[in-house]
Design an enzyme around this catalytic site. Structure first.
Site, mmCIF file in Angstrom:
data_model
loop_
_atom_site.group_PDB
_atom_site.id
_atom_site.type_symbol
_atom_site.label_atom_id
_atom_site.label_comp_id
_atom_site.label_asym_id
_atom_site.label_seq_id
_atom_site.Cartn_x
_atom_site.Cartn_y
_atom_site.Cartn_z
ATOM 1 N NE ARG A 142 14.334 4.496 -3.596
ATOM 2 C CZ ARG A 142 14.451 3.802 -2.464
ATOM 3 N NH1 ARG A 142 15.160 4.297 -1.453
ATOM 4 N NH2 ARG A 142 13.878 2.628 -2.325
ATOM 5 N N GLY A 204 13.980 0.742 7.149
ATOM 6 C CA GLY A 204 13.490 0.277 8.438
ATOM 7 C C GLY A 204 12.157 -0.433 8.448
ATOM 8 C CD GLU A 206 8.578 -2.889 4.474
ATOM 9 O OE1 GLU A 206 9.395 -2.049 4.051
ATOM 10 O OE2 GLU A 206 7.437 -2.592 4.842
ATOM 11 C CG ASN A 268 6.040 -0.126 6.914
ATOM 12 O OD1 ASN A 268 6.821 0.147 6.012
ATOM 13 N ND2 ASN A 268 6.039 -1.299 7.508
ATOM 14 C CG ASP A 311 4.073 -1.769 3.516
ATOM 15 O OD1 ASP A 311 4.731 -0.851 4.054
ATOM 16 O OD2 ASP A 311 4.514 -2.466 2.599
ATOM 17 C CE LYS A 334 4.331 1.989 0.459
ATOM 18 N NZ LYS A 334 4.655 0.620 0.991
ATOM 19 C CD1 TRP A 395 10.117 3.319 -4.024
ATOM 20 C CD2 TRP A 395 11.149 4.876 -5.229
ATOM 21 N NE1 TRP A 395 11.033 2.682 -4.829
ATOM 22 C CE2 TRP A 395 11.690 3.612 -5.577
ATOM 23 C CE3 TRP A 395 11.659 6.002 -5.867
ATOM 24 C CZ2 TRP A 395 12.692 3.442 -6.526
ATOM 25 C CZ3 TRP A 395 12.661 5.845 -6.824
ATOM 26 C CH2 TRP A 395 13.159 4.579 -7.140
#
Lengths: 567, 115
Positions: A142, A204, A206, A268, A311, A334, A395
């Site tokens: 990004r 991290g 997932e 998460n 999540d 989120k 995001w």
């Protein structure tokens, strides 16, 4: 004259030309900066976009006003730059410093580009570990960070790399994550420059890993510290459950020089949808953490979602504002709840809802932050949860305009049927998400609600000034400018400029591919540019078509399009 | 005759290369229902369904495509894919050749599924 916002207006440019004749260009540039508002206001260094959100307060606000409501109709393409590799499109927010753009594309390829012409100055391509072909989160990034004469890169194989800002030659590199042994944990966002320290947040949530934030000496690459986003505490993580607890910090944090604090939002806990294997709060996942950049010491934290099973990461932008004598940190989780807290200690000031369809809980206590009326998932049975794991927004960041006092943010209203299942944990099963489900949820529309919106809201109260509804939500970051404009684009490539006061669409342009990136604005030699990275990609491009069939055939790209007013 | 022999020889060479590349030695009967069933279990276990859907009708739809060439499907799974801006990770060495063939069998069964 407030040079920060009027430098690029024609009258100001003419006036400054007189000074230039006497004092020379260098003095002119120095004067321009000296006339900017006080550092930290969000309007300093107006011609540049020197960091991910332009300023440390996360505003994504360019004070430039040469392009404004009255002349937006004359906005034309100035130049186009192609990155080459279009894998996963482009997800970057480019950095612009003193007429040079620093851009990153697939495979962590970095380019320095002339901001007036779009021509390459140099290119740098790291040799990536072949394992990057197998891991879940690759090969996109990004953005990069720029400072101290270097361009800093966080790689998809877990390294930090410094490149000479002028030559593009590598200065140092340091392997930070145990890439092959931690489920391919790596970096997909730029590091944060906090004085002479760089901080890196790992992927991290997932992954079968325990995500970390790293502190590195910016000039040498020497690793200084690690902060474990999975707290070593059996009350929070019983038995061995934290070993593969996820977390991490996969979006850029921000450095607040005033308090010498680097703030990060964390990911998460894993497995995402199976809470029974990790009873407890699961600290410090889904949290805002305030760290000392020199040592990595935790100053304070606020966990937004305890024991998350939906999540709902906390990784989105950290908006810093002062109002009524309060130093505030405003943060969209989120889940669709926006938490307004004291920047100094995380104490809650307010909680409001961006999402209209939240059903995972009845409410969040605005005083304590406790989740009230949680909906728990049942193993093997689908439960429709709103918002979906894509969140009340993805995001892509919002933007704040200090002139209007409004925060402009995209919002999404759709849900997902989540079905937790048993899953073996294997940190070398590189491409299998460690989520305890066979999918990220079966997406479904929320009855009676349009799926996408761009909202203009008071960031502290949530009061809405205007909204613009769309059948397909935006997945691109918002740009606010001193010219009273708000720019936002959608996955079909529709780029729109809105009147910041009332949401009227003033200008549109189709970029030919979808937007999943960060729009920026800068000025060179008295001319303002709007820079638009265009190229649909990311997992959104893969997972959304069943819900939005219009997205099945969006062409991929990795293009920078610069716009300016026609002469 | 010499020309025919050359052609046959060339074809045999390319066939052997493809066989070696696709690990045809481990290739089971792709129409065997037990192989297809084992492939389905792996397909779900490895979350192929995230992107392709449990029955092949996910975001990257398999049902609509002609996936009847076994070696093509095997190689795509083993080595990954980067096409039209989308990327699929590589599974070689994460999964055995036999397991990749089992998933191949399931995918072929999906693409041949009449709609």
């Amino acid at each position: 004259m407030r040079c920060n916002t009027s430098l690029c207006s024609k009258s100001a440019a003419l006036a400054l030309a007189g000074y230039a004749a006497v004092f020379g260009l260098a003095v002119l540039l120095g004067a321009a900066r000296a006339l900017a508002e006080a550092p930290g206001s969000g309007t300093e260094d107006p011609n540049n976009w020197p960091q991910y959100h332009r300023t440390s307060n996360g505003w994504r606000y360019s004070p430039l006003e040469q392009i404004n409501k009255t002349n937006i109709g004359r906005l034309k393409v100035a130049w186009i730059h192609q990155a080459g590799d279009i894998t996963h499109g482009t997800q970057e927010t480019p950095i612009v410093v003193d007429g040079v753009i620093y851009s990153i594309s697939a495979g962590n390829r970095v380019a320095a580009i002339d901001a007036k012409t779009g021509k390459d100055i140099w290119r740098y391509e790291p040799k990536l570990d072949p394992l990057t072909k197998k891991v879940l989160f690759s090969p996109y990034s990004r953005g990069v960070a720029v400072g101290r004469g270097k361009v800093f890169l966080a790689t998809v194989d877990g390294r930090g790399i410094a490149i000479d800002q002028k030559t593009g030659k590598e200065v140092w590199q340091t392997q930070l994550t145990d890439f092959p042994n931690c489920h391919g944990c790596n970096f997909t966002s730029p590091p944060v420059l906090a004085g002479d320290v760089l901080t890196f947040g790992s992927t991290g949530g997932e992954l079968a890993t325990a995500g970390k934030i790293y502190g590195v000496e910016a000039d040498s690459g020497k690793k200084l510290w690690e902060f474990e986003t999975i707290k070593r505490d059996v009350a929070s993580w019983p038995a061995e459950s934290g070993k593969y607890g996820g977390g991490g910090a996969w979006m850029p944090g921000t450095y607040d020089a005033e308090t010498n604090t680097v703030f990060y939002g964390t990911g998460n806990p894993g497995k995402d949808f199976v809470g029974s294997e990790r009873e407890g709060d699961n600290l410090y996942t889904d949290s805002i953490v305030a760290l000392d950049p020199k040592t990595g010491t935790l100053k304070w934290y606020r966990q937004e979602i305890k024991h998350d099973v939906w999540d709902y990461d906390s990784t989105y932008e950290l908006l810093l504002l002062q109002r009524d004598g309060k130093d505030l940190l405003i943060h969209l989780n989120k889940s669709g709840f926006v938490l307004v807290m004291d920047k100094l200690n995380g104490k809650l000031d307010n909680v409001w809802r961006l999402s209209e369809t939240i059903n995972f809980a009845k409410d969040v206590d605005p005083k304590t932050g406790e989740i009230i009326g949680r909906v728990e998932l049942q193993m093997g049975k689908p439960t429709v949860i709103c918002p979906s794991p894509f969140g009340a927004r993805s995001w892509n960041s919002g933007a704040y305009n200090p002139k209007t006092g409004l925060w402009y943010t995209d919002a999404m209203e759709f849900c997902a049927a989540l079905t937790p299942v048993e899953q073996k944990t294997d940190p070398k099963d590189y491409a299998t998400a460690h989520i305890g489900s066979e999918d990220f949820g079966k997406l479904q529309l929320a009855s009676g609600h349009v799926p996408g919106r761009l909202d203009a809201r008071d960031p502290i109260t949530g009061q809405r000034r205007w909204t613009y509804e769309t059948e397909i939500p935006s997945f691109g970051s918002v740009l606010a400018t001193g010219g009273g404009l708000v720019f936002n684009g959608d996955p079909l490539g529709n780029l729109r400029a809105f009147d910041a006061d009332n949401g009227q669409v003033l200008w549109t342009f189709n970029t030919g591919s979808g937007l999943r990136s960060g729009l920026v604005s800068y000025a060179v030699d008295g001319k303002q540019y709007i820079l638009v990275p265009s190229g649909w990609g990311s997992y959104a491009a893969i997972l959304l078509p069943p819900l939005f069939p219009q997205l099945e055939k969006v062409p991929a790209a990795s293009t920078l399009i610069a716009f300016s007013l026609e002469d | 005759m010499a020309a025919i022999a050359t052609v046959i020889g060339t074809l045999a060479f390319f066939a052997s290369v493809r066989a070696a590349h696709s690990a045809d030695g481990a290739r089971p009967d792709l129409t065997d229902s037990k192989v297809i069933s084992a492939g389905r279990d792996l397909y779900l276990d490895k979350h192929c369904s995230h992107c392709h859907g449990a029955t092949g009708e996910g975001g990257v739809n398999l049902v609509k495509r002609d996936l009847t060439n076994p070696s093509y499907v095997f190689d795509a799974i083993a080595d990954g894919r980067e096409r039209s801006g989308l990327r699929m990770p590589a599974w070689r060495e994460v999964l055995s050749d036999r397991e990749i063939w089992q998933i191949t069998a399931y995918i072929i069964s999906l693409s041949q599924n009449p709609k």
